[in-house]
Write a protein that holds these residues in place. Structure first.
Motif, short mmCIF file in Angstrom:
data_model
loop_
_atom_site.label_atom_id
_atom_site.label_comp_id
_atom_site.label_asym_id
_atom_site.label_seq_id
_atom_site.Cartn_x
_atom_site.Cartn_y
_atom_site.Cartn_z
N THR A 77 0.84 -1.20 0.00
CA THR A 77 0.00 0.00 0.00
C THR A 77 0.88 1.25 0.00
O THR A 77 0.65 2.19 -0.77
CB THR A 77 -0.89 0.02 1.26
N LEU A 78 1.90 1.23 0.86
CA LEU A 78 2.78 2.39 0.94
C LEU A 78 3.56 2.58 -0.36
O LEU A 78 3.75 3.70 -0.82
CB LEU A 78 3.75 2.23 2.11
N GLU A 79 4.00 1.47 -0.95
CA GLU A 79 4.73 1.58 -2.22
C GLU A 79 3.87 2.20 -3.31
O GLU A 79 4.37 2.97 -4.13
CB GLU A 79 5.24 0.20 -2.67
N ARG A 80 2.57 1.86 -3.30
CA ARG A 80 1.67 2.45 -4.30
C ARG A 80 1.44 3.93 -4.04
O ARG A 80 1.18 4.71 -4.93
CB ARG A 80 0.33 1.72 -4.30
N LEU A 81 1.56 4.30 -2.77
CA LEU A 81 1.31 5.68 -2.36
C LEU A 81 2.49 6.59 -2.65
O LEU A 81 2.34 7.72 -3.11
CB LEU A 81 1.05 5.65 -0.85
N ARG A 82 3.68 6.05 -2.37
CA ARG A 82 4.90 6.85 -2.50
C ARG A 82 5.13 7.26 -3.94
O ARG A 82 5.06 6.44 -4.84
CB ARG A 82 6.11 6.03 -2.06
N GLY A 83 5.47 8.53 -4.12
CA GLY A 83 5.78 9.01 -5.46
C GLY A 83 4.52 9.23 -6.28
O GLY A 83 4.56 9.81 -7.34
N ASN A 84 3.40 8.71 -5.78
CA ASN A 84 2.16 8.78 -6.53
C ASN A 84 1.22 9.80 -5.88
O ASN A 84 1.05 10.91 -6.39
CB ASN A 84 1.54 7.38 -6.54
N ARG A 85 0.65 9.45 -4.72
CA ARG A 85 -0.21 10.42 -4.03
C ARG A 85 0.60 11.30 -3.08
O ARG A 85 0.23 12.43 -2.78
CB ARG A 85 -1.30 9.69 -3.24
N VAL A 86 1.66 10.73 -2.53
CA VAL A 86 2.52 11.50 -1.62
C VAL A 86 3.94 11.45 -2.17
O VAL A 86 4.49 10.37 -2.36
CB VAL A 86 2.50 10.89 -0.21
N ALA A 87 4.52 12.60 -2.44
CA ALA A 87 5.88 12.62 -2.96
C ALA A 87 6.76 13.41 -2.01
O ALA A 87 6.28 14.16 -1.17
CB ALA A 87 5.90 13.24 -4.35
N MET A 88 8.06 13.19 -2.16
CA MET A 88 8.97 13.83 -1.22
C MET A 88 10.16 14.41 -1.97
O MET A 88 10.65 13.81 -2.92
CB MET A 88 9.43 12.75 -0.23
N ASP A 125 1.41 13.98 -10.26
CA ASP A 125 0.45 14.90 -9.66
C ASP A 125 0.06 14.50 -8.24
O ASP A 125 -1.09 14.18 -7.96
CB ASP A 125 -0.85 14.96 -10.49
N PRO A 126 1.00 14.48 -7.31
CA PRO A 126 0.68 14.03 -5.96
C PRO A 126 -0.26 15.01 -5.26
O PRO A 126 -0.30 16.19 -5.59
CB PRO A 126 2.05 14.01 -5.27
N ASP A 127 -1.03 14.49 -4.30
CA ASP A 127 -1.88 15.35 -3.49
C ASP A 127 -1.08 16.02 -2.39
O ASP A 127 -1.45 17.08 -1.90
CB ASP A 127 -3.00 14.52 -2.84
N LEU A 128 -0.02 15.34 -1.99
CA LEU A 128 0.78 15.86 -0.89
C LEU A 128 2.25 15.81 -1.26
O LEU A 128 2.75 14.79 -1.75
CB LEU A 128 0.54 15.02 0.38
N LEU A 129 2.93 16.93 -1.06
CA LEU A 129 4.35 16.99 -1.32
C LEU A 129 5.06 17.31 -0.01
O LEU A 129 4.75 18.31 0.64
CB LEU A 129 4.66 18.07 -2.37
N ILE A 130 5.98 16.46 0.38
CA ILE A 130 6.77 16.74 1.58
C ILE A 130 8.13 17.22 1.13
O ILE A 130 8.87 16.50 0.46
CB ILE A 130 6.90 15.48 2.45
N ALA A 131 8.46 18.45 1.46
CA ALA A 131 9.74 19.02 1.04
C ALA A 131 10.63 19.16 2.27
O ALA A 131 10.36 19.98 3.14
CB ALA A 131 9.52 20.36 0.37
N ASP A 132 11.64 18.31 2.35
CA ASP A 132 12.51 18.29 3.52
C ASP A 132 13.72 19.20 3.27
O ASP A 132 14.66 18.82 2.61
CB ASP A 132 12.95 16.85 3.79
N GLU A 133 13.66 20.40 3.79
CA GLU A 133 14.69 21.42 3.60
C GLU A 133 15.12 21.52 2.13
O GLU A 133 16.29 21.34 1.81
CB GLU A 133 15.92 21.10 4.48
N PRO A 134 14.19 21.82 1.24
CA PRO A 134 14.51 21.75 -0.19
C PRO A 134 15.49 22.81 -0.65
O PRO A 134 16.06 22.69 -1.73
CB PRO A 134 13.14 21.96 -0.86
N THR A 135 15.69 23.84 0.14
CA THR A 135 16.55 24.93 -0.34
C THR A 135 17.80 25.10 0.49
O THR A 135 18.59 26.01 0.24
CB THR A 135 15.77 26.25 -0.33
N THR A 136 18.01 24.22 1.47
CA THR A 136 19.13 24.40 2.38
C THR A 136 20.48 24.33 1.66
O THR A 136 21.42 25.03 1.99
CB THR A 136 19.07 23.34 3.49
N ALA A 137 20.56 23.46 0.63
CA ALA A 137 21.85 23.29 -0.04
C ALA A 137 22.04 24.28 -1.19
O ALA A 137 23.02 24.20 -1.90
CB ALA A 137 21.95 21.85 -0.57
N LEU A 138 21.11 25.22 -1.34
CA LEU A 138 21.19 26.11 -2.49
C LEU A 138 21.53 27.54 -2.07
O LEU A 138 21.27 27.94 -0.94
CB LEU A 138 19.83 26.12 -3.22
#
Lengths: 354, 326
Positions: free
Chosen positions: A98-109, A187-200
């Motif tokens: 279930t999680l594998e189907r969810l990852r990258g699909n409905r919830v992306a990171m 087209d995920p419903d939820l995007l989790i961005a873990d410090e997306p700009t820290t290295a930039l």
């Protein structure tokens, strides 16, 4: 260097029920030294199409709590309690498939360092299109076309030819764009961005944040933005959750938390930020002390050993009993000071330093 | 790519030159006179001088080395043995046979032994290591790890005779190890070499198991592997396509380094099973103070290792796109 600036009015659209609801989440790691209480009874909601900023120092449990939404924690050494509801689906107890189907699909990171987070051995085209193929069952040609479309969408010039390039052939900002394209390909419903700009660097950081905002407006994606940069928070999020020692200690809209913070730790965070227009000789004001060890978190309020105001509350309340978030709705914080006291201290002592 | 090859070939030539020179001059540090061996039991001094002259050993060392070196490309006329065509590595002091043809005769034996063993230990070592990494911390991992510690301490000359005793003498499952040319009888080639391959690869298999396990575990903790999981790739895809891809690089590197050890192991294996390969030539050349043979074997061994290392470098570029051959 960042400054807190306001560049948008608050907008908190409300749907029928929370889109994502985290209830009493606890995450514990067993290590050689003992049990690490990385996240302790954390609860928060996220509405569709909004952005929640999670702020806190290193080791406050920001990333860990979000990795557990996707079940990406190390299962062998981690114990998870509580519930995570994504609409009508519970994720803590969900099966691996279930999680594998969810990852990258409905919830992306998307992750902090796009260089190490992209595979150095595969072309970016392949890394993007394989997500689309896996989740949407698209053909090779379809997913390739989709990858080009996504690269184009995130502002990578000559998307068609860059598809065949490897991540090391991109600059840091472009790599993070690739990462975002990869995260949004389904087209995920939820995007989790873990410090997306820290290295930039700062200019690229602004571009990436603008891009995230645009994409949110176009696709209605909900975003959880994990960061320790309050400037980023002020620019991008609707609601803020301040974490300390694996717990939520203040929660509210971005204005409430940044303009009129209630918790002494939030004051410390805001006061410790360098300001462009302040005197260079003025020393920065760090939060006194060091973050607590999560192997053995302090009793009561975890912030009490570093807090300057605990004597106002009474002799031992802060060190013995854990304060809960209150009130039940709106701008909430976990501190025993009365609202009047908080206002008085903030207006009297803290505001001038911000 | 072309520039890479030119550079590597020049580098390889320099390495071979240095190795042959070092071997040549070290040989003369040994206080033994090969001319005496030709002279017989009763040796009048004038005969000894004549033999030395015929062998070219009365000339300065540098001149001798130069003649030997030039002979490889142009051939040379050796008074003692007659005409020696290019590539001339001289004639054995001990057996009077041509060094070059002796090596060519035996080369297939050594190549069969080493490459066959390499196939055995790479496949078994990597597969077991991957299973151990997949089952990390579970019983299968512990069994694999413990077995590989034992395997790593099993020496060829110890295991070889035991295996031959049980498998060949007692049970008669396989024929006694020997070399049958692949071109004559592929199946015979295979069954006669199976025991040497397995015995030579035991230690290597154990080491590759441990190494594969540890690099796989390391790769599985990499950020890009986490990203692959966050994309919803199945655990099998994550393991085989992402983590394994990164693990190949250190494995190929170690394999390049191990080639020399593998040739060393082949010498012991050939001795253990009395296979007539280059290893046997090398051992005999040392025992007989046979300079031309020793030089020839050293040069051919070094040549093979250098060539295989170039192959390994080319492999890198295929595995890791960040490596460009320029």
């Amino acid at each position: 260097m960042t400054t807190v600036t306001w560049d948008r009015e608050p907008a908190t659209p409300r749907g029928p029920g929370p889109f994502l609801s985290v209830r009493d989440l606890s995450v514990q790691f067993s290590t050689e030294d003992g049990i690490v209480h990385a996240v302790d009874r954390l609860s928060f909601d996220l509405e569709k199409g909004t952005t929640l900023g999670i702020v806190g120092e290193s080791g406050s449990g920001k990333s860990v709590s979000n990795l557990s939404i996707l079940g990406l924690h190390d299962k062998a050494h981690t114990k998870i309690g509580g519930e995570i509801w994504l609409e009508d689906q519970e994720l803590v107890s969900a099966s691996r498939s279930t999680l594998e189907r969810l990852r990258g699909n409905r919830v992306a990171m998307i992750f902090q360092d796009p260089l190490t987070s992209l595979s150095p051995y595969h072309t970016v085209g392949r890394q993007i299109s394989e997500v689309f193929r896996k989740h949407k069952g698209a053909s090779k040609a379809e997913s390739r076309a989709r990858a080009i479309e996504m690269l184009d969408r995130v502002g990578i010039p000559q998307a068609k030819t860059r598809l065949e390039d490897y991540p090391h052939q991109f600059s840091g900002g472009m790599r993070q764009r690739v990462m975002i394209a990869m995260a949004l390909v389904c087209d995920p419903d939820l995007l989790i961005a873990d410090e997306p700009t820290t290295a930039l660097d700062v200019t690229v950081q602004a571009q990436i944040l603008d891009l995230l905002k645009d994409l949110q407006q176009d696709f209605g994606t909900s975003i959880i933005l994990i960061t320790h940069d309050l400037g980023v928070v002020a620019k991008t999020v609707h609601n803020v959750l301040v974490m300390y020692a694996g717990r939520a200690i203040e929660q509210g809209t971005v204005q409430q938390v940044l303009r009129e913070p209630h918790h002494p730790y939030t004051w410390g965070l805001l006061a410790s930020m360098p300001k462009l227009n302040s005197n260079v000789d003025l020393p920065l004001l760090p939060v006194r002390g060091t973050p607590p060890s999560l192997l053995n978190p302090p009793s009561g309020c975890p912030f009490h050993p570093r807090c300057d105001y605990r004597d106002l509350v009474g002799p031992d309340l802060c060190s013995t009993e854990r304060p809960e978030l209150s009130p039940a709705d709106g701008h909430r914080d976990a501190c025993y000071l009365t609202l009047a006291q908080k206002r008085e201290i903030f207006n009297g002592k803290i505001k001038e330093r911000l | 790519m072309f520039r890479f090859f030119v550079r590597r070939v020049i580098g390889a030539a320099v390495i071979l030159l240095i190795i042959s020179a070092v071997t040549f001059f070290l040989f003369y540090a040994i206080p033994r006179d090969p001319a005496r061996a030709f002279c017989g039991k009763i040796c009048p001094p004038q005969n000894l001088i004549l033999i030395r002259h015929n062998l070219g050993m009365d000339e300065p060392l540098f001149v001798q080395y130069w003649h030997w070196l030039v002979g490889i490309f142009t051939g040379r006329d050796l008074v003692q043995f007659g005409q020696c065509d290019a590539p001339c590595l001289g004639y054995s002091f001990a057996t009077q046979e041509s060094v070059f043809s002796a090596i060519i005769d035996r080369f297939p034996v050594t190549i069969s032994v080493t490459m066959g063993a390499a196939v055995v230990f790479l496949s078994f070592g990597i597969i077991t290591g991957m299973i151990a990494a997949w089952q990390q911390g579970r019983p299968l991992d512990k069994i694999a790890s413990t077995t590989s510690v034992i395997g790593a301490s099993l020496q060829i000359y110890f295991v070889g005779p035991i295996v031959v005793f049980f498998v060949v003498d007692s049970m008669g499952l396989l024929p006694r190890p020997s070399y049958i040319p692949f071109t004559e009888d592929p199946l015979g080639w295979f069954v006669h070499l199976l025991i040497p391959w397995v015995v030579l690869s035991i230690i290597f298999t154990a080491n590759y198991t441990r190494m594969t396990r540890s690099v796989m575990v390391e790769q599985l903790a990499e950020d890009y592997v986490r990203t692959a999981r966050a994309k919803g790739m199945s655990s099998r895809t994550v393991f085989l396509r992402f983590a394994w891809r990164g693990a190949m690089i250190p494995i190929v590197t170690i394999f390049g380094v191990d080639l020399a050890t593998l040739f060393g192991g082949a010498i012991i294996t050939e001795q253990t099973f009395t296979l007539h390969g280059i290893g046997e030539l090398a051992v005999r050349a040392v025992q007989n103070t046979d300079l031309p043979m020793l030089l020839g074997v050293t040069l051919v061994g070094a040549f093979s290792i250098v060539v295989l290392n170039i192959v390994v470098d080319v492999l890198y570029a295929f595995i890791d796109p960040r490596v460009r051959l320029a």
